[in-house]
Write a protein that holds these residues in place. Sequence first.
Motif, mmCIF file in Angstrom:
data_model
loop_
_atom_site.group_PDB
_atom_site.id
_atom_site.type_symbol
_atom_site.label_atom_id
_atom_site.label_comp_id
_atom_site.label_asym_id
_atom_site.label_seq_id
_atom_site.Cartn_x
_atom_site.Cartn_y
_atom_site.Cartn_z
ATOM 1 N N ALA A 187 -0.701 39.101 9.008
ATOM 2 C CA ALA A 187 -1.277 38.560 7.779
ATOM 3 C C ALA A 187 -1.089 39.511 6.611
ATOM 4 O O ALA A 187 -0.817 39.093 5.490
ATOM 5 N N VAL A 188 -1.234 40.812 6.883
ATOM 6 C CA VAL A 188 -1.085 41.802 5.827
ATOM 7 C C VAL A 188 0.373 42.135 5.590
ATOM 8 O O VAL A 188 0.793 42.435 4.469
ATOM 9 N N GLY A 189 1.184 42.095 6.655
ATOM 10 C CA GLY A 189 2.608 42.376 6.522
ATOM 11 C C GLY A 189 3.032 43.708 7.090
ATOM 12 O O GLY A 189 4.029 44.271 6.655
ATOM 13 N N VAL A 190 2.285 44.253 8.070
ATOM 14 C CA VAL A 190 2.657 45.515 8.705
ATOM 15 C C VAL A 190 2.748 45.305 10.205
ATOM 16 O O VAL A 190 2.206 44.341 10.761
ATOM 17 N N THR A 191 3.417 46.219 10.888
ATOM 18 C CA THR A 191 3.600 46.117 12.326
ATOM 19 C C THR A 191 2.311 46.477 13.059
ATOM 20 O O THR A 191 1.444 47.162 12.508
ATOM 21 N N PRO A 192 2.161 46.041 14.333
ATOM 22 C CA PRO A 192 0.949 46.412 15.093
ATOM 23 C C PRO A 192 0.769 47.914 15.245
ATOM 24 O O PRO A 192 -0.353 48.413 15.202
ATOM 25 N N ALA A 207 -12.344 53.016 8.989
ATOM 26 C CA ALA A 207 -11.795 52.145 10.029
ATOM 27 C C ALA A 207 -11.811 50.689 9.579
ATOM 28 O O ALA A 207 -10.900 49.921 9.904
ATOM 29 N N LEU A 208 -12.841 50.299 8.837
ATOM 30 C CA LEU A 208 -12.912 48.938 8.316
ATOM 31 C C LEU A 208 -11.866 48.688 7.241
ATOM 32 O O LEU A 208 -11.309 47.586 7.134
ATOM 33 N N LEU A 209 -11.574 49.723 6.449
ATOM 34 C CA LEU A 209 -10.664 49.582 5.311
ATOM 35 C C LEU A 209 -9.253 50.071 5.629
ATOM 36 O O LEU A 209 -8.453 50.270 4.708
ATOM 37 N N ALA A 210 -8.933 50.261 6.913
ATOM 38 C CA ALA A 210 -7.659 50.878 7.277
ATOM 39 C C ALA A 210 -6.468 50.054 6.799
ATOM 40 O O ALA A 210 -5.569 50.564 6.119
ATOM 41 N N LEU A 211 -6.442 48.770 7.138
ATOM 42 C CA LEU A 211 -5.299 47.942 6.752
ATOM 43 C C LEU A 211 -5.209 47.731 5.239
ATOM 44 O O LEU A 211 -4.122 47.845 4.669
ATOM 45 N N PRO A 212 -6.310 47.422 4.547
ATOM 46 C CA PRO A 212 -6.202 47.336 3.078
ATOM 47 C C PRO A 212 -5.742 48.632 2.432
ATOM 48 O O PRO A 212 -4.972 48.600 1.458
ATOM 49 N N ALA A 213 -6.183 49.778 2.949
ATOM 50 C CA ALA A 213 -5.753 51.056 2.375
ATOM 51 C C ALA A 213 -4.263 51.276 2.596
ATOM 52 O O ALA A 213 -3.540 51.722 1.700
ATOM 53 N N THR A 214 -3.780 50.961 3.800
ATOM 54 C CA THR A 214 -2.340 51.083 4.071
ATOM 55 C C THR A 214 -1.549 50.124 3.196
ATOM 56 O O THR A 214 -0.472 50.476 2.678
ATOM 57 N N LEU A 215 -2.058 48.921 3.014
ATOM 58 C CA LEU A 215 -1.374 47.953 2.159
ATOM 59 C C LEU A 215 -1.333 48.442 0.718
ATOM 60 O O LEU A 215 -0.328 48.252 0.016
ATOM 61 N N VAL A 234 -1.257 51.604 -0.304
ATOM 62 C CA VAL A 234 -0.239 52.663 -0.381
ATOM 63 C C VAL A 234 1.160 52.052 -0.373
ATOM 64 O O VAL A 234 2.049 52.477 -1.124
ATOM 65 N N LYS A 235 1.356 51.048 0.460
ATOM 66 C CA LYS A 235 2.679 50.441 0.574
ATOM 67 C C LYS A 235 3.096 49.729 -0.705
ATOM 68 O O LYS A 235 4.199 49.923 -1.221
ATOM 69 N N THR A 236 2.222 48.862 -1.221
ATOM 70 C CA THR A 236 2.600 48.023 -2.352
ATOM 71 C C THR A 236 2.609 48.775 -3.677
ATOM 72 O O THR A 236 3.346 48.397 -4.591
ATOM 73 N N LEU A 237 1.790 49.827 -3.801
ATOM 74 C CA LEU A 237 1.684 50.520 -5.080
ATOM 75 C C LEU A 237 2.496 51.810 -5.141
ATOM 76 O O LEU A 237 2.838 52.259 -6.244
ATOM 77 N N LEU A 238 2.816 52.415 -3.990
ATOM 78 C CA LEU A 238 3.532 53.686 -3.997
ATOM 79 C C LEU A 238 4.902 53.612 -3.328
ATOM 80 O O LEU A 238 5.867 54.196 -3.823
ATOM 81 N N ILE A 239 4.986 52.911 -2.216
ATOM 82 C CA ILE A 239 6.244 52.887 -1.458
ATOM 83 C C ILE A 239 7.208 51.838 -1.999
ATOM 84 O O ILE A 239 8.385 52.129 -2.258
ATOM 85 N N ASP A 240 6.741 50.604 -2.180
ATOM 86 C CA ASP A 240 7.633 49.516 -2.599
ATOM 87 C C ASP A 240 8.295 49.762 -3.951
ATOM 88 O O ASP A 240 9.479 49.434 -4.112
ATOM 89 N N PRO A 241 7.621 50.312 -4.973
ATOM 90 C CA PRO A 241 8.302 50.502 -6.263
ATOM 91 C C PRO A 241 9.391 51.583 -6.256
ATOM 92 O O PRO A 241 10.205 51.628 -7.182
ATOM 93 N N ASP A 242 9.425 52.449 -5.244
ATOM 94 C CA ASP A 242 10.390 53.551 -5.210
ATOM 95 C C ASP A 242 11.567 53.176 -4.322
ATOM 96 O O ASP A 242 11.399 53.051 -3.098
ATOM 97 N N PRO A 243 12.773 52.985 -4.878
ATOM 98 C CA PRO A 243 13.925 52.623 -4.031
ATOM 99 C C PRO A 243 14.234 53.660 -2.963
ATOM 100 O O PRO A 243 14.755 53.317 -1.901
ATOM 101 N N LYS A 244 13.949 54.940 -3.233
ATOM 102 C CA LYS A 244 14.234 55.974 -2.249
ATOM 103 C C LYS A 244 13.354 55.849 -1.001
ATOM 104 O O LYS A 244 13.683 56.412 0.045
ATOM 105 N N LEU A 245 12.221 55.154 -1.126
ATOM 106 C CA LEU A 245 11.314 54.979 0.004
ATOM 107 C C LEU A 245 11.427 53.601 0.631
ATOM 108 O O LEU A 245 10.550 53.186 1.383
ATOM 109 N N ALA A 246 12.520 52.897 0.323
ATOM 110 C CA ALA A 246 12.691 51.550 0.870
ATOM 111 C C ALA A 246 12.729 51.565 2.389
ATOM 112 O O ALA A 246 12.258 50.634 3.053
ATOM 113 N N TRP A 247 13.292 52.640 2.967
ATOM 114 C CA TRP A 247 13.371 52.713 4.427
ATOM 115 C C TRP A 247 11.988 52.804 5.059
ATOM 116 O O TRP A 247 11.774 52.302 6.175
ATOM 117 N N VAL A 248 11.034 53.442 4.350
ATOM 118 C CA VAL A 248 9.676 53.517 4.877
ATOM 119 C C VAL A 248 9.046 52.124 4.916
ATOM 120 O O VAL A 248 8.391 51.741 5.902
#
Length: 383
Positions: A309-314, A333-341, A343-357
């Motif tokens: 649902a969030v878009g990450v692997t198990p 622990a309750l906020l684990a998936l939203p926090a990872t999401l 980081v992914k959408t705001l820090l990793i996705d905008p940087d082409p160099k981190l596309a592999w992550v």
Amino acid sequence: MRWPWQRRREVPAVQPVPEPAQQRWMLPRTLVVLLSIIAAIGVLILLSQVASFVTPVFLGINLVIAVMPLQQWLLRIGMPRAVAALASVLTVYAFLIALFWSIYWSVQSLVAELPGYSAEFNAMYRDVLGWLEGLGISQDEALQQLQSAFSPSAIASAVGSLASNAGSALGFLATLFVVIFFLAWDSMGLPERVKRIAATNPGIVRGVDHFAAGVQRYWVVATVFGLIVSALDLVALSALGVPLALVWALFAFVTNYIPNVGFVLGVIPPTLMALLANGPINALLTAILFSVINFVMQSLIQPKVAGDAVGVTPATSFLSLLVWAFALGPIGALLALPATLAVKTLLIDPDPKLAWVGKLITNKLEPREGRLGKAIGPGVQGR
């Protein structure tokens, strides 16, 4: 002397040899990776130091985003913005009050029920003493250990720790309620502000939009699975004849919001009641059946569905639990998936160099348009 018919031989000018282009100095890739890991660990340690502030703010953001569909629906049917924002605030408050009241009701029911089993408790106490004597531990030694464990100093220390934790919990709740109020009230002017941001930075808006959509799906999945687990626990506990089966099923619904380890907290009260009311065999069956239901649903199936649902692997879902529980404490622990999401959408996705992550931690789910995207319109989103 040179005659006129003799041409002057021109010596070609020596062309300067171009200097080789200066290469940009770069750190070795291994060193870059190590420094990145050290920086990430440093950030997590800093977050753990300010978790008392970061956690209620981020939880409030999550809850306000979760009820945003209600606010948008009220606006579409013609409700004033103030009424829609107030409805969002009251909905979140009602959810939190019901959640904490269910915890209070569960504990209160256990405390009220235990005095009726004083005879069973005394018999179990004598059995434990007899078992200890069989191991070579005399009754006097056992009582001495109990007295040291329940000495005035130990009790005072426990009471002081409990009071400190209660004060921290009250401060957390006060901050959370205030944050929710101001965030929900501030959301009245959110569409206009988002449109102005999208005019110059559409990528940021798309990232926030995908984050909001993922957060909404996560909370829906967690709530649905909590209801399923609660219903299964109610059937199992009722079949085993455990007292207060409805109370423990409701408590299991609450603890289900803590992924992977919530069932450990939920199994203790029904197992204790089964031990006092029906004996050790029934308590063992209760613990096994309760653990199997909650472990399979909460630790095996739910992370897969929530991750999809969030878009990450198990695997990313489980590792997120460990990382954010360390950084933000139990609420992490309750906020684990939203926090990872986030980081992914705001820090990793905008940087082409981190596309592999992003490709490494993301499953095949394509980002869906969230409420922000619907509010600002496809024309702005597509820029």
